[in-house]
Design a protein around this motif. Structure first.
Motif, PDB file in Angstrom:
ATOM      1  N   ASP A  54       0.820  -1.342  -0.139  1.00  0.00           N
ATOM      2  CA  ASP A  54       0.162   0.017  -0.105  1.00  0.00           C
ATOM      3  C   ASP A  54       0.876   1.098   0.162  1.00  0.00           C
ATOM      4  OD1 ASP A  54      -2.491  -1.264   0.060  1.00  0.00           O
ATOM      5  OD2 ASP A  54      -2.139  -1.517   2.145  1.00  0.00           O
ATOM      6  N   GLY A  55       2.245   1.266  -0.024  1.00  0.00           N
ATOM      7  CA  GLY A  55       3.027   2.281  -0.012  1.00  0.00           C
ATOM      8  C   GLY A  55       3.232   2.791   1.226  1.00  0.00           C
ATOM      9  N   GLN A  56       2.952   2.286   2.253  1.00  0.00           N
ATOM     10  CA  GLN A  56       3.076   2.579   3.977  1.00  0.00           C
ATOM     11  C   GLN A  56       4.363   2.146   4.151  1.00  0.00           C
ATOM     12  OE1 GLN A  56       1.058   4.742   5.413  1.00  0.00           O
ATOM     13  NE2 GLN A  56      -0.191   4.686   3.372  1.00  0.00           N
ATOM     14  N   GLN A  57       5.242   2.881   5.006  1.00  0.00           N
ATOM     15  CA  GLN A  57       6.345   2.563   5.561  1.00  0.00           C
ATOM     16  C   GLN A  57       6.024   1.623   6.943  1.00  0.00           C
ATOM     17  OE1 GLN A  57       9.421   2.727   4.526  1.00  0.00           O
ATOM     18  NE2 GLN A  57       9.229   3.750   2.655  1.00  0.00           N
ATOM     19  N   ARG A  58       6.643   0.614   7.165  1.00  0.00           N
ATOM     20  CA  ARG A  58       6.355  -0.209   8.424  1.00  0.00           C
ATOM     21  C   ARG A  58       7.718  -0.454   9.027  1.00  0.00           C
ATOM     22  NH1 ARG A  58       1.212  -2.023   8.543  1.00  0.00           N
ATOM     23  NH2 ARG A  58       0.071  -2.147   6.885  1.00  0.00           N
ATOM     24  N   PRO A  59       7.795  -0.462  10.297  1.00  0.00           N
ATOM     25  CA  PRO A  59       9.129  -0.717  10.913  1.00  0.00           C
ATOM     26  C   PRO A  59       9.578  -2.107  10.749  1.00  0.00           C
ATOM     27  CG  PRO A  59       7.228  -0.539  12.716  1.00  0.00           C
ATOM     28  CD  PRO A  59       6.471  -0.140  11.142  1.00  0.00           C
ATOM     29  N   LEU A  60      11.036  -1.968  10.511  1.00  0.00           N
ATOM     30  CA  LEU A  60      11.588  -3.585  10.272  1.00  0.00           C
ATOM     31  C   LEU A  60      12.514  -3.841  11.503  1.00  0.00           C
ATOM     32  CD1 LEU A  60      11.983  -5.765   8.180  1.00  0.00           C
ATOM     33  CD2 LEU A  60      14.161  -4.502   7.537  1.00  0.00           C
ATOM     34  N   LEU A  61      13.246  -2.789  11.987  1.00  0.00           N
ATOM     35  CA  LEU A  61      14.068  -2.902  13.160  1.00  0.00           C
ATOM     36  C   LEU A  61      14.296  -1.181  13.513  1.00  0.00           C
ATOM     37  CD1 LEU A  61      15.854  -4.800  14.780  1.00  0.00           C
ATOM     38  CD2 LEU A  61      17.725  -3.855  13.259  1.00  0.00           C
ATOM     39  N   VAL A  62      14.188  -1.256  15.092  1.00  0.00           N
ATOM     40  CA  VAL A  62      14.440  -0.226  15.740  1.00  0.00           C
ATOM     41  C   VAL A  62      15.222  -0.380  16.797  1.00  0.00           C
ATOM     42  CG1 VAL A  62      13.419   1.858  17.227  1.00  0.00           C
ATOM     43  CG2 VAL A  62      12.047   0.819  15.326  1.00  0.00           C
ATOM     44  N   ARG A  63      16.462   0.364  16.888  1.00  0.00           N
ATOM     45  CA  ARG A  63      17.620   0.266  17.998  1.00  0.00           C
ATOM     46  C   ARG A  63      18.025   1.563  18.351  1.00  0.00           C
ATOM     47  NH1 ARG A  63      15.862  -4.121  18.017  1.00  0.00           N
ATOM     48  NH2 ARG A  63      17.225  -6.105  17.787  1.00  0.00           N
ATOM     49  N   PRO A  64      17.721   1.955  19.612  1.00  0.00           N
ATOM     50  CA  PRO A  64      18.266   3.185  20.181  1.00  0.00           C
ATOM     51  C   PRO A  64      19.965   3.285  20.212  1.00  0.00           C
ATOM     52  CG  PRO A  64      17.337   2.008  22.048  1.00  0.00           C
ATOM     53  CD  PRO A  64      17.335   1.125  20.657  1.00  0.00           C
ATOM     54  N   ARG A  65      20.458   4.185  20.334  1.00  0.00           N
ATOM     55  CA  ARG A  65      21.891   4.631  20.534  1.00  0.00           C
ATOM     56  C   ARG A  65      22.844   3.302  19.993  1.00  0.00           C
ATOM     57  NH1 ARG A  65      24.677   7.872  24.206  1.00  0.00           N
ATOM     58  NH2 ARG A  65      26.362   6.959  24.770  1.00  0.00           N
ATOM     59  N   VAL A  66      22.977   3.130  18.682  1.00  0.00           N
ATOM     60  CA  VAL A  66      23.530   2.334  17.970  1.00  0.00           C
ATOM     61  C   VAL A  66      24.945   3.198  17.536  1.00  0.00           C
ATOM     62  CG1 VAL A  66      23.833   1.057  15.730  1.00  0.00           C
ATOM     63  CG2 VAL A  66      21.586   0.953  17.029  1.00  0.00           C
ATOM     64  N   ASN A  67      25.886   2.301  17.941  1.00  0.00           N
ATOM     65  CA  ASN A  67      27.218   2.615  17.479  1.00  0.00           C
ATOM     66  C   ASN A  67      27.470   2.192  16.033  1.00  0.00           C
ATOM     67  OD1 ASN A  67      29.931   3.257  17.019  1.00  0.00           O
ATOM     68  ND2 ASN A  67      30.559   2.805  19.356  1.00  0.00           N
ATOM     69  N   LEU A  68      27.641   3.508  14.953  1.00  0.00           N
ATOM     70  CA  LEU A  68      27.624   2.933  13.609  1.00  0.00           C
ATOM     71  C   LEU A  68      29.045   3.084  13.197  1.00  0.00           C
ATOM     72  CD1 LEU A  68      24.504   5.183  12.736  1.00  0.00           C
ATOM     73  CD2 LEU A  68      24.564   2.697  12.315  1.00  0.00           C
ATOM     74  N   THR A  69      30.149   3.057  14.147  1.00  0.00           N
ATOM     75  CA  THR A  69      31.320   3.005  13.481  1.00  0.00           C
ATOM     76  C   THR A  69      32.136   2.122  14.411  1.00  0.00           C
ATOM     77  OG1 THR A  69      31.754   5.081  14.663  1.00  0.00           O
ATOM     78  CG2 THR A  69      31.147   5.564  12.309  1.00  0.00           C
ATOM     79  N   SER A  70      31.555   1.362  15.013  1.00  0.00           N
ATOM     80  CA  SER A  70      32.624   0.515  15.886  1.00  0.00           C
ATOM     81  C   SER A  70      32.443  -1.155  15.431  1.00  0.00           C
ATOM     82  CB  SER A  70      31.826   0.374  17.285  1.00  0.00           C
ATOM     83  OG  SER A  70      32.456  -0.644  18.170  1.00  0.00           O
ATOM     84  N   ASP A  71      33.719  -1.622  15.258  1.00  0.00           N
ATOM     85  CA  ASP A  71      33.968  -3.046  14.992  1.00  0.00           C
ATOM     86  C   ASP A  71      33.108  -3.876  15.627  1.00  0.00           C
ATOM     87  OD1 ASP A  71      35.034  -2.088  12.714  1.00  0.00           O
ATOM     88  OD2 ASP A  71      37.048  -2.489  13.570  1.00  0.00           O
ATOM     89  N   ARG A  72      32.692  -3.583  16.821  1.00  0.00           N
ATOM     90  CA  ARG A  72      32.328  -4.556  17.715  1.00  0.00           C
ATOM     91  C   ARG A  72      30.727  -4.474  17.643  1.00  0.00           C
ATOM     92  NH1 ARG A  72      35.138  -3.706  23.722  1.00  0.00           N
ATOM     93  NH2 ARG A  72      37.262  -4.606  23.016  1.00  0.00           N
ATOM     94  N   SER A  73      30.169  -3.233  17.240  1.00  0.00           N
ATOM     95  CA  SER A  73      28.616  -3.174  17.340  1.00  0.00           C
ATOM     96  C   SER A  73      27.914  -3.307  16.158  1.00  0.00           C
ATOM     97  CB  SER A  73      28.366  -1.748  17.941  1.00  0.00           C
ATOM     98  OG  SER A  73      28.768  -0.870  17.134  1.00  0.00           O
TER      99      SER A  73
END
Length: 476
Positions: free
Chosen positions: A53-72
């Motif tokens: 229907d063209g609506q955006q549905r949540p796939l995954l939600v994560r707060p405070r994600v470290n986007l540049t860490s090899d660990r996370s």
């Protein structure tokens, strides 16, 4: 409305919101509250996918994600893979490549500490500062409306919002720009504003606009809500954002310079024109200064324009005069004559009337106009002696009368006022200032021109409502 920055598949809104899209798979990754932290980049991640229907549905939600860490990152990638397998088209999606490309954009963008623009010469109409409404509120900049509590700040803001949203004049607001309006509120919920706007619409005979969006802030300070507000303003294409009120939005000690500068800087990152509603400072409330927002001086310094809202005493019919006095202007001359509106309340639940009113120096509300303008207004109807002029202007203190006498002498030297006859000398407006010369005297004409409301000069042209404008401000 252009976003802060964009590439072929990503968009940045303000300082801390990014959208990454993969339209082939209907995928949208929204990053909010993006901020550097100890050499890394953190964000709240919202992965969305479009349905049939063209609506955006949540796939995954994560707060405070470290986007540049090899660990996370490996853990985040596994979570996205698991969520993607539940969605048919994303079972084999290359999440590693997406995250790596996102990191490249984030590191590059967050490393930029400013925007460089090579300045170029402007010509003609580009030299004038565009205004949101005729004569008031510089477009694209931060403006403050300051008043005592209970004076009518929110009602005035509602009239401004309605004028811009509808493109129609409401009260003293004659919009030159129209479009969606975002009302960011720390004090009241949406119901109060819906009632007030409905009553204003009924009073003005307007259809209720569908482009006013109310944002009830839950964050303790504007900086925490900035990501939401900026993203919303971009998505809605808001030409005006009103923050009510800035003291509550600051969410801290408003006398702290860091709190004030942080709040003002966050406000300036919102696209379009920004108007902050503010309570007066203690000094202004005590009469020590004319007008200033409560708290640090940086609230005042951060605005390019400030208007002091003053309310007159209620009339017998319940109507109220609200006047906006121009206290500060960084982008042009200040208004000599305030913009005013008479607000009428027929009953507690009925229409609210909003009629524009001209504030004259010899009338109610004109006490704070420049003295030379008050004198000119009083002499419009004919020549007066100094005593008659003082009575017309309601000057009772000896110091006020002496100041009027000095102003008369200055106006006479400038050729704007002419002294007539012997004792008692009467004063009239010179013909060059709008008066009409006769065989033995010069008096002002009751049918004389309506002075330019911005600078008080003789009109160059008249608009459809008969308001005169000088050449400089007509071209605006």
């Amino acid at each position: 409305m252009e976003p802060t920055a964009q590439g072929g598949w990503w968009v940045r809104y303000g300082e801390s919101t990014f959208h990454f899209r993969d339209d082939r798979h209907g995928l949208l990754v929204r990053l909010k509250n993006v901020r550097p932290d100890d050499g890394h980049i953190l964000a709240d991640l919202f992965a969305m996918v479009g349905d049939a229907d063209g609506q955006q549905r949540p796939l995954l939600v994560r707060p405070r994600v470290n986007l540049t860490s090899d660990r996370s990152l490996p853990g985040l990638m596994r979570s996205l893979e698991v969520a993607g397998k539940a969605w048919g088209e994303l079972q084999e999606y290359d999440w590693r490549r997406l995250l790596e490309r996102m990191c490249v954009v984030l590191v590059s963008q967050m490393d930029q500490k400013g925007l460089v623009t090579r300045l170029a010469r402007l010509e003609g109409a580009e030299l004038a500062q565009p205004m949101l409404c005729r004569g008031i509120i510089p477009e694209g900049l931060l403006t403050g409306i300051v008043a005592h509590g209970g004076t009518g700040k929110s009602l005035t803001a509602a009239m401004l919002a309605l004028a811009v949203a509808t493109g129609r004049r409401v009260g003293c607001f004659d919009p030159l720009v129209s479009g969606p309006v975002l009302y960011v509120d720390w004090e009241n919920d949406h119901r109060l504003h819906a009632r007030r706007l409905t009553r204003l619409c009924v009073g003005a005979g307007l259809e209720f606009p569908g482009n006013i969006l109310h944002y009830r802030a839950h964050a303790s300070r504007f900086a925490a809500a900035e990501s939401d507000v900026v993203e919303l303003a971009y998505q809605e294409g808001a030409v005006l954002t009103i923050v009510d009120s800035v003291a509550f939005a600051a969410g801290g000690n408003v006398n702290d310079p860091d709190v004030a500068t942080g709040t003002v800087n966050a406000l300036k990152r919102v696209p379009g024109t920004k108007v902050m509603i503010a309570h007066v400072s203690k000094a202004a409330a005590a009469g020590m200064v004319t007008s200033a927002p409560a708290g640090s001086v940086f609230f005042w310094n951060g605005c390019q324009a400030v208007y002091d809202l003053r309310a007159g005493d209620p009339e017998l019919d319940g109507s109220l005069l609200l006047a906006l006095h121009h206290s500060k202007s960084n982008v042009g001359p200040r208004l000599q004559r305030p913009l005013a509106v008479r607000v009428g309340f027929i009953d507690p639940d009925g229409p609210i009337g909003a009629e524009p009113v001209e504030i004259r120096g010899d009338g109610i509300g004109g006490e704070n106009l420049p003295l030379h303008l008050r004198i000119a207004d009083a002499l419009q109807a004919g020549a007066l002696s100094a005593a008659e002029l003082a009575e017309r202007l309601r000057l009772e203190e000896r110091s006020e009368v002496d100041q009027m006498g000095r102003a008369l002498r200055v106006l006479e030297r400038q050729g704007r006022v002419v002294a007539l006859g012997e004792k008692p000398v009467r004063f009239g407006l010179a013909a060059s200032a709008g008066g009409v010369a006769t065989s033995d005297k010069v008096v002002s004409s009751p049918e004389g021109p309506e002075w330019c409301p911005i600078c008080g000069q003789r009109p160059y042209r008249f608009d459809e409502e008969g308001q005169g404008w000088c050449r400089q401000h007509w071209d605006r």
